[in-house]
Scaffold this motif. Structure first.
Motif, PDB file in Angstrom:
ATOM      1  N   SER A 116     -11.929  44.107 100.294  1.00 57.23           N
ATOM      2  CA  SER A 116     -11.740  43.361  99.058  1.00 57.23           C
ATOM      3  C   SER A 116     -13.086  43.217  98.357  1.00 57.23           C
ATOM      4  O   SER A 116     -14.135  43.165  98.996  1.00 57.23           O
ATOM      5  N   HIS A 163      -6.452  45.978  94.468  1.00 52.75           N
ATOM      6  CA  HIS A 163      -7.423  44.920  94.761  1.00 52.75           C
ATOM      7  C   HIS A 163      -7.638  43.933  93.614  1.00 52.75           C
ATOM      8  O   HIS A 163      -8.138  42.825  93.855  1.00 52.75           O
ATOM      9  N   PRO A 189     -13.294  36.496  97.296  1.00 52.43           N
ATOM     10  CA  PRO A 189     -13.374  36.980  98.670  1.00 52.43           C
ATOM     11  C   PRO A 189     -14.741  36.746  99.289  1.00 52.43           C
ATOM     12  O   PRO A 189     -15.754  36.820  98.612  1.00 52.43           O
TER      13      PRO A 189
END
Length: 331
Positions: A66, A106, A331
């Motif tokens: 990610s 993503h 992330p």
């Protein structure tokens, strides 16, 4: 958020890491890189301590970590004036769809892309419009502009289109690309000493120098002579101007760099000079042959331009506010 501290990026079509140089300058952390050319991977690993993954078409989206930013100068030969301009008919042209594939999975905060100037007008603009439509459908606001690296303290004439794509929920509805810096670097500012460039001297009896040799500085290539018939790679320029666009391909006595009259000698640029012309640091490691180095720097990006663009990005209120208010989902 003064910098990209703690934001993760992936380096696609990484080459020798031009985008990585710029993103890391602003505090970004590279979590994945991909490059298909083995020689470029050697240079990348020598400088960053990791070898990029190979062919991106063989890597599943879920196998990529990610990330917040996707960056890359996707292969441009399919759209280049010097190529056949087949666009999406050319396999290399379809690599844009790899960017779209990864983006769809993503949903990074931002895409930062670069390509040749001709992409914008390829096939009467249809190719570029198709790309913009895809990015819009994926949920991104896209800003783009053709910039000449020579206007951003790079001693090279290099026109490229730069694309910034912000996820729509960031609220970035406007982005201003940087204005020309107003300060110029000239080729003569980065040249190596003569005793380090003897092997690049061109010694031929079919060279012609013009009488009005340019001695004044100018922020553009200054042509002052020819080799043979003066075709591509056979033109001589003044070091008091800018280098011509570095190329990964092409022929002629001064293929890939152009020829320059330097201290009374006509010569090509050395790979180290190509490194500096693209804005890489002076201590950048070049572990490959001259031929491979020319190809790699010709394929790379002008780092000072990327840094100028990113400087404006990190100052965007919408992006700063989003990251501050959504730290739990970064992330």
């Amino acid at each position: 958020m003064k910098k990209f501290n703690d934001l993760k990026f992936i380096d696609l079509f990484a080459g020798i890491g031009g985008f990585r140089q710029a993103l890391e300058y602003y505090g970004g952390k590279c979590v994945f890189s991909s490059e298909i050319d083995e020689q470029a991977c050697i240079t990348y690993e020598a400088n960053y301590g990791e070898k990029p993954f190979g062919d991106i078409t063989l890597i599943k989206s879920h196998e990529i970590p990610s990330h917040d930013i996707l960056c890359g100068g996707f292969p441009c030969q399919a759209f280049s004036i010097s190529g056949k301009q087949r666009g999406f008919e050319d396999t290399r042209g379809t690599l844009f769809f790899e960017i779209a594939r990864i983006t769809e999975y993503h949903k990074p905060l931002m895409l930062f892309l670069e390509n040749v100037k001709n992409l914008v007008r390829h096939d009467s603009g249809k190719t570029f419009k198709h790309m913009l439509d895809i990015l819009n459908d994926l949920g991104y606001n896209v800003f783009y502009k053709v910039l000449n690296a020579g206007h951003y303290s790079v001693p090279q004439f290099r026109e490229r289109v730069y694309m910034l794509c912000f996820r729509k929920d960031l609220g970035v509805d406007y982005y201003q690309f940087p204005e020309p810096s107003g300060s110029y670097t000239y080729l003569c500012d980065i040249l190596l000493p003569d005793n380090e460039t003897d092997k690049y001297v061109i010694d031929r009896n079919d060279m012609v120098l013009y009488y009005n040799l340019e001695q004044n500085h100018a922020a553009k290539p200054l042509r002052i002579g020819t080799i043979n018939k003066g075709g591509q790679g056979e033109r001589i320029y003044s070091p008091y101007g800018h280098a011509v666009t570095l190329s990964a391909h092409g022929g002629g006595a001064a293929a890939k760099t152009g020829a320059y009259l330097i201290n009374g000698r006509v010569r090509k640029l050395a790979p180290r000079e190509c490194c500096l012309v693209q804005g890489f640091p002076a201590d950048f490691i070049i572990p490959v042959s001259d031929g491979q180095a020319y190809k790699q720097f010709g394929n790379s990006v002008a780092i000072p331009v990327l840094k100028s663009i990113l400087k404006n990005v990190v100052q965007l209120d919408g992006l700063r506010d989003f990251v501050k208010n959504h730290e739990d989902i970064i992330p």
